[in-house]
Design a protein around this motif. Structure first.
Motif, PDB file in Angstrom:
ATOM      1  N   TYR A 121     -14.933  -7.442   8.229  1.00  0.00           N
ATOM      2  CA  TYR A 121     -15.881  -6.659   7.426  1.00  0.00           C
ATOM      3  C   TYR A 121     -17.304  -6.771   7.991  1.00  0.00           C
ATOM      4  CZ  TYR A 121     -18.227  -4.895   3.215  1.00  0.00           C
ATOM      5  OH  TYR A 121     -18.995  -4.177   2.328  1.00  0.00           O
TER       6      TYR A 121
ATOM      7  N   TRP B 279     -20.678 -13.679   7.355  1.00  0.00           N
ATOM      8  CA  TRP B 279     -19.902 -13.884   6.123  1.00  0.00           C
ATOM      9  C   TRP B 279     -18.568 -14.521   6.474  1.00  0.00           C
ATOM     10  CZ3 TRP B 279     -18.217  -9.501   2.204  1.00  0.00           C
ATOM     11  CH2 TRP B 279     -18.084 -10.064   0.927  1.00  0.00           C
TER      12      TRP B 279
ATOM     13  N   GLN C 237     -12.248  -4.049   2.253  1.00  0.00           N
ATOM     14  CA  GLN C 237     -12.234  -5.441   2.705  1.00  0.00           C
ATOM     15  C   GLN C 237     -10.798  -5.930   2.797  1.00  0.00           C
ATOM     16  OE1 GLN C 237     -16.120  -6.736   0.070  1.00  0.00           O
ATOM     17  NE2 GLN C 237     -14.648  -8.351   0.517  1.00  0.00           N
TER      18      GLN C 237
ATOM     19  N   GLU D 217     -15.861 -11.812  -7.525  1.00  0.00           N
ATOM     20  CA  GLU D 217     -17.119 -12.568  -7.380  1.00  0.00           C
ATOM     21  C   GLU D 217     -18.112 -12.272  -8.489  1.00  0.00           C
ATOM     22  OE1 GLU D 217     -18.498 -11.199  -3.483  1.00  0.00           O
ATOM     23  OE2 GLU D 217     -16.352 -10.955  -3.144  1.00  0.00           O
TER      24      GLU D 217
ATOM     25  N   GLY E  52     -26.287  -5.243  -1.541  1.00  0.00           N
ATOM     26  CA  GLY E  52     -25.814  -6.618  -1.716  1.00  0.00           C
ATOM     27  C   GLY E  52     -24.683  -6.614  -2.720  1.00  0.00           C
ATOM     28  N   ALA E  53     -24.739  -7.527  -3.678  1.00  0.00           N
ATOM     29  CA  ALA E  53     -23.654  -7.629  -4.666  1.00  0.00           C
ATOM     30  C   ALA E  53     -23.846  -6.582  -5.753  1.00  0.00           C
ATOM     31  CB  ALA E  53     -23.638  -9.021  -5.265  1.00  0.00           C
TER      32      ALA E  53
END
Ligand code: BGC
Length: 266
Positions: free
Chosen positions: A165, A159, A96, A206, A196-197
């Motif tokens: 990204y 996003w 990223q 995050e 996902g996360a």
């Protein structure tokens, strides 16, 4: 039912940390010989390979910037030189470089697209050529080869601040499905995983400290994922237990893509 990848060779790009490292360990545990590709830091990749070997497995670490065609050629050549075949590609390398769209530099755009999308194309192309050259190996798998692309929930969830990204992952989705449509008749299986996360270095900001509480509001299942959540799925997608799974993106996100903001009536 036990999953076995004995006799198979897996190449994991970006295998020295995060999702790639967890997947490399899991593939080795299932019996595959593993090539752990790294970009710039040899040490963690070599350490992981040594760990796998100490546990009775087979592994090597190979450096390559997968956005560069000649380095991808060399990576695949070394894979064959050491293990003599290739059965599984986990095209995992990704990065990223976040910025507001008005501030995003062309260099950062190109770096992200170069690794996340072009790199996946180059590795998939080399893997496909190798699968076709070596033919079916019925003693190890029903498929002539398996490719697993690492995508993201951001292949569908826009996003803000991450246009490069999100665009790369949207590209990975159509790249995966197009290749799957093209090579299915050869009995080569192509799928992706859309995490996902997941707690890794890429999103430490995050997922740690007070930021985690904010993030959890976006995850109906109520926890941040672990790299093993994804690694388990990699092993399954690489194995014959998923032999009829083709051209699919497996979302592993604790429900992040279920529009969680709409809980409580929108
Ligand atoms: C990104 C993470 C992010 C997650 C969910 C992933 O693709 O790499 O940084 O936390 O998506 O937004």
């Amino acid at each position: 039912m036990r999953i076995s990848l004995h006799g198979q060779v897996a190449l994991v790009t970006g295998g020295s940390s995060g999702l790639g490292a967890a997947a490399a360990s899991a593939l080795a545990e299932a019996g595959a010989a593993v090539v752990i590709n790294y970009h710039s830091h040899a040490e963690p990749a070599e350490k992981l390979a040594a760990q796998i070997v100490a546990n009775g497995g087979r592994a090597i670490a190979v450096g390559a910037d997968i956005s560069q065609e000649d380095q991808v050629h060399n990576l695949f050549a070394q894979t064959l030189e050491h293990f003599g075949a290739l059965d599984i590609l986990l095209a995992n390398s990704g990065l990223q470089k976040d910025a507001a769209i008005t501030e995003m530099t062309l260099a950062d755009w190109n770096t992200v697209l170069g690794t996340n999308l072009t790199g996946q194309f180059l590795c998939a192309r080399s893997a496909l050529r190798q699968f076709i050259a070596q033919g079916l190996r019925p003693d190890v798998s029903r498929a002539m080869g398996k490719i697993i692309h690492m995508s993201s929930v951001h292949q569908t969830i826009p996003w803000a601040g991450h246009a490069n990204y999100a665009a790369s992952k949207g590209g990975v989705d159509l790249l995966m499905r197009t290749i799957a449509q093209e090579v299915g008749e050869l009995k080569i299986r192509v799928n992706s995983i859309a995490p996902g996360a997941i707690r890794t270095a890429i999103n430490a900001e995050e997922t740690e400290g007070s930021a985690e509480q904010k993030l959890l509001k976006l995850i109906p299942y109520g926890r941040v994922g672990d790299a093993e959540d994804v690694a388990n799925a990699v092993v399954w997608l690489a194995s014959d237990l998923s032999d009829y799974v083709h051209g699919t993106s497996l979302v592993i996100d604790g429900g992040m893509s279920l529009y969680p903001e709409f809980r409580g009536n929108g």
